[in-house]
Motif scaffolding. Structure first.
Motif, mmCIF file in Angstrom:
data_model
loop_
_atom_site.group_PDB
_atom_site.id
_atom_site.type_symbol
_atom_site.label_atom_id
_atom_site.label_comp_id
_atom_site.label_asym_id
_atom_site.label_seq_id
_atom_site.Cartn_x
_atom_site.Cartn_y
_atom_site.Cartn_z
ATOM 1 N N VAL A 133 10.220 10.556 1.937
ATOM 2 C CA VAL A 133 9.115 9.616 1.772
ATOM 3 C C VAL A 133 9.570 8.173 1.987
ATOM 4 N N PRO A 134 10.726 7.725 1.427
ATOM 5 C CA PRO A 134 11.189 6.370 1.771
ATOM 6 C C PRO A 134 11.413 6.175 3.267
ATOM 7 N N ILE A 135 11.971 7.183 3.945
ATOM 8 C CA ILE A 135 12.190 7.060 5.390
ATOM 9 C C ILE A 135 10.857 6.974 6.120
ATOM 10 N N SER A 158 -0.182 15.057 -3.856
ATOM 11 C CA SER A 158 0.372 16.403 -3.736
ATOM 12 C C SER A 158 1.148 16.611 -2.441
ATOM 13 N N PHE A 159 0.690 15.993 -1.343
ATOM 14 C CA PHE A 159 1.416 16.212 -0.084
ATOM 15 C C PHE A 159 2.770 15.524 -0.106
ATOM 16 N N TYR A 160 2.916 14.439 -0.898
ATOM 17 C CA TYR A 160 4.239 13.841 -1.080
ATOM 18 C C TYR A 160 5.154 14.807 -1.831
ATOM 19 N N ARG A 161 4.623 15.413 -2.897
ATOM 20 C CA ARG A 161 5.440 16.357 -3.674
ATOM 21 C C ARG A 161 5.842 17.558 -2.822
ATOM 22 N N LEU A 162 4.911 18.026 -2.007
ATOM 23 C CA LEU A 162 5.220 19.165 -1.144
ATOM 24 C C LEU A 162 6.323 18.805 -0.145
ATOM 25 N N ALA A 163 6.235 17.619 0.433
ATOM 26 C CA ALA A 163 7.274 17.182 1.377
ATOM 27 C C ALA A 163 8.623 17.050 0.674
ATOM 28 N N ALA A 166 0.831 -1.205 0.000
ATOM 29 C CA ALA A 166 0.000 0.000 0.000
ATOM 30 C C ALA A 166 0.868 1.259 0.000
ATOM 31 N N LEU A 167 1.945 1.259 0.795
ATOM 32 C CA LEU A 167 2.834 2.414 0.838
ATOM 33 C C LEU A 167 3.544 2.610 -0.502
ATOM 34 N N THR A 168 3.910 1.504 -1.143
ATOM 35 C CA THR A 168 4.579 1.593 -2.442
ATOM 36 C C THR A 168 3.641 2.166 -3.502
ATOM 37 N N LEU A 169 2.401 1.684 -3.522
ATOM 38 C CA LEU A 169 1.426 2.194 -4.493
ATOM 39 C C LEU A 169 1.103 3.666 -4.233
ATOM 40 N N LEU A 170 1.052 4.046 -2.963
ATOM 41 C CA LEU A 170 0.786 5.445 -2.636
ATOM 42 C C LEU A 170 1.902 6.337 -3.162
ATOM 43 N N ARG A 171 3.147 5.876 -3.019
ATOM 44 C CA ARG A 171 4.268 6.661 -3.555
ATOM 45 C C ARG A 171 4.220 6.704 -5.074
ATOM 46 N N ALA A 172 3.813 5.608 -5.708
ATOM 47 C CA ALA A 172 3.714 5.601 -7.167
ATOM 48 C C ALA A 172 2.662 6.605 -7.635
ATOM 49 N N ALA A 173 1.576 6.749 -6.848
ATOM 50 C CA ALA A 173 0.551 7.737 -7.192
ATOM 51 C C ALA A 173 1.058 9.160 -6.984
ATOM 52 N N ASP A 174 2.019 9.331 -6.095
ATOM 53 C CA ASP A 174 2.661 10.621 -5.832
ATOM 54 C C ASP A 174 1.646 11.733 -5.577
#
Length: 723
Positions: free
Chosen positions: A406-408, A28-33, A18-26
């Motif tokens: 995000v990986p951490i 907006s809050f991931y991009r901001l971080a 689930a975490l991997t798929l969430l990162r693949a979706a990227d």
């Protein structure tokens, strides 16, 4: 693999997926971080300042105060162009829109009054015409902005060449622009868009689009056009990614190659905003002309004309957290290209970060389930350090942008999820074991029990044990002189200190019997050298008691010192859960236990604090041992050979002990032979022993009176020889 472990692995891997798929979706809050991390890197290591031939002519507050509010008459801007050209500016780029006629032009003002003949109007000065004429033959770059009104596209002053198919779908798209006056558009050497962040919801300017597209034509921005015009170049060369349509990797302008994102954006690598970059327009437009230092700054420079005045609302926020005029960002972009210091985020960075999340998450789940959460946490901390260090090194030395955050964060979530599941499911069995054995065993033994299930065999197990009994000397007399509460305090302090030595040496505390301790080694799990560990525990107890006495930990004063006796024996015993079904203890029973208790009692007769049986002595032959004779123990038919423990291997290897051992062997032989020199040898041994241990003189004082204990050894040897 147990069922609990199977469940832990399955649920953990689902969370990692689930975490991997969430990162693949990227999202907006991931991009901001991610962008916030890159901002922090720039703040830690901004682009080093280099005095480049790039300047900003600033229509600042001082200029507005000197020449009036904006907009100025364009004949004044024509004067600005004339003076900048005279000072040898390589390019003059206006970060200003000129989409409407000059309302302050004399011709325009008089025309609005009305009733003036056309012939007179034509003879009046036209500021727009004056401004347009100032462009002729000069390196002037004008700007346009994206608009939503009509269908008006600016001229393109440069050509474009491509290494592959034209990437018209790569840059941000637009359909119309603010118009330029025809004379301005015709006379300008370059035209570029001034939009810094079209469509970007963030208030921070981190990248700028170097190109825009209407689907059929590319349009450069002000930065590129200023650099092109300054070099006298006519064409941009665009490189694309092989086999990937509508992508851009590099833009070559004149002698400079600019790496860009797939959409043709430049990652800004900024220097702190500084006054050296700015020249006030007031200084250039002064009546007596610009001063010499200003001329020197602008000669051969790429000049951007813009404003820092707050009222003109062209203030932007940079990755460094500074609020700067928008024109300075164009200037810094040119500085960055000239310096060759670029930031880039490779196309494969996303894939690498997604793969890192999957691999690190899976490893953490496996380690948490099959090893321990602590090891998984250590691995997670290692991942954190490596990710941060690698990301920083890539930024610092190669200008590459990799997201460590995000990986951490994903690895941390996976760790805590797997740990929580383990606490709820996987550790149920180990918690039961801890409750049963936590009060008896050392942490090391508990760890071995938890991780070696076959080592725990409850219910009665016959195995070789080394059993120890410890007893306080003259406890009855002390009890008569102390109150009950004082007795309890004394015992708690003493037994707690002595029991720690048992735990520290991997022993199992069986029970406390009044003022006595029973402990054993080699159960419930196998302990290598269990006899040696038991004797080391006894030596540690000797030191612990000496320390407590020297510190007067019991409050008895110097006149009353606490002493103990320790008996140790190695042999077969039965160990397991014993008692009633509702209440039981893990304990050991058998002749070995009885013998060790009797040996402890014999310490009083022998005059030493630590006695071991012959079976235990065989396990510690390299330690400092002295033969103590063969004694009859209560309840046993045959006598038991014993040895007094003087010290460890280091003491055994000393010259002093070797001398004592030589005299001691002679004394034993004399006692066996009933020789007349036994008393003399006992006195000599007593004198030599005083330097080794304060208890040994008493041992030798009594030894000379126990000749029958050594005589029995000879008789026993004769009996064996006859048999």
């Amino acid at each position: 693999m147990t069922r609990a472990q199977q469940v832990g692995i399955l649920v953990g891997l689902v969370i990692v997926a689930a975490l991997t798929l969430l990162r693949a979706a990227d999202p907006s809050f991931y991009r901001l971080a991610r962008e916030s991390v890159f901002d922090e890197y720039q703040r830690l290591e901004p682009r080093p300042f280099e005095d480049m031939p790039v300047r900003v002519v600033d229509i600042d507050e001082a200029s507005l105060k000197a020449f009036g509010q904006w907009p100025w008459p364009r004949d004044r801007l024509a004067l600005l162009v004339d003076r900048l050209s005279a000072m040898g500016a390589a390019a003059i780029a206006f970060d200003i829109l000129f989409s409407e006629p000059d309302r302050l032009s004399p011709r325009t003002v008089v025309a609005e009054v009305g009733g003036v003949s056309e012939d007179l109007l034509n003879r009046l000065p036209d500021n727009d015409a004056t401004f347009a004429q100032s462009f002729e033959g000069r390196p002037i770059v004008l700007g346009f902005a994206i608009s939503n009104d009509g269908r008006r596209l600016p001229q393109v002053k440069a050509g474009f060449a491509f290494t592959g198919e034209p990437p018209f779908g790569a840059p941000p798209s637009f359909s119309t622009a603010t118009p330029l006056l025809p004379a301005f558009e015709a006379n300008a050497a370059g035209i570029g868009h001034i939009s810094l962040d079209p469509g970007n919801p963030s208030a921070v300017v981190r990248t700028i689009p170097l190109l825009l597209s209407d689907g059929e034509q590319l349009y450069p921005n002000l930065t590129l056009e200023a650099l092109r015009v300054a070099q006298g170049a006519s064409t941009y060369l665009l490189a694309d990614a092989p086999d990937v349509p509508d992508t851009i990797t590099e833009i070559k302008v004149g002698e400079f190659v600019v790496p860009v994102t797939a959409a043709g954006e430049l990652w800004l690598y900024l220097d702190a905003d500084r006054a050296d970059r700015y020249v006030s327009a007031r200084a250039i437009l002064a009546d007596d002309g610009p001063p010499e230092d200003v001329r020197a700054q602008l000669q051969g420079a790429i000049v951007f004309v813009g404003t820092s005045a707050a009222g003109l609302q062209d203030i932007r926020t940079t990755a460094l957290g500074q609020h700067v005029p928008g024109v300075s960002i164009h200037a810094q972009a040119v500085e960055q290209i000239l310096s060759g210091r670029f930031l880039s985020r490779p196309d494969w960075a996303n894939g690498l970060e997604i793969l890192a999340i999957a691999i690190a998450g899976c490893l953490i789940v496996v380690l948490t389930t099959f090893v321990s959460p602590a090891v998984a946490l250590a691995f997670g901390l290692l991942v954190t350090v490596v990710a941060l260090a690698a990301s920083w090194v890539a930024f610092r030395y190669a200008g590459l942008l990799f997201d460590p955050l995000v990986p951490i964060a994903s690895a941390t979530i996976a760790h805590f999820a797997a740990t929580g599941l383990r606490i709820l499911v996987v550790d149920r069995e180990r918690r039961q074991v801890r409750r049963a054995f936590g009060q008896y065993l050392s942490p090391e033994l508990l760890y071995r029990i938890e991780h070696t299930h076959d080592a725990l065999r409850l219910g009665g197990d016959e195995r070789e044990l080394t059993v120890m009994f410890v007893d306080v000397r003259n406890f009855t007399d002390m009890s008569e002189q102390l109150s009950p509460s004082e007795v309890v305090t004394f015992l708690n302090r003493l037994l707690d200190a002595l029991s720690r030595d048992v735990i520290d040496n991997e022993g199992t505390l069986d029970k406390f019997i009044g003022d006595s301790i029973m402990a054993f080694w080699n159960a419930p799990v196998d302990i290598l050298d269990h006899g040696r560990k038991a004797v080391r525990t006894a030596l540690a107890m000797r030191q612990t008691l000496a320390r407590l006495n020297s510190e007067d930990a019991f409050g008895f004063g110097d006149e009353r010192r606490v002493s103990i006796g320790i008996g140790i024996h190695t042999g077969l015993a039965c160990v397991g859960n014993m008692g009633a079904e509702a209440h039981f203890n893990y304990s050991a029973v058998g002749d070995t236990v009885n013998v060790s208790a009797r040996i402890e009692a014999a310490c009083k007769e022998v005059g030493t604090d630590i006695l071991v049986s012959e079976s235990t002595a065989r396990c510690i032959s390299e330690m400092a041992l002295l033969e103590a004779g063969t004694l009859a123990l209560k309840g046993r038919r045959s006598r038991t050979k014993m040895f007094a423990v003087v010290g460890d291997e280091r003491l055994a290897a000393s010259d002093a002990f070797a001398d004592l051992r030589s005299v001691h062997d002679g004394l034993v032989k004399a006692l066996q032979d009933r020789s007349g020199n036994a008393r003399q040898l006992a006195r000599e041994a007593k004198a030599k022993s005083a330097t080794l241990s304060e208890g040994l003189p008493e041992f030798y004082r009594r030894m000379s009176r126990r000749s029958d204990h050594f005589q029995q050894d000879v008789e026993a040897e004769k009996d064996v020889a006859v048999k």
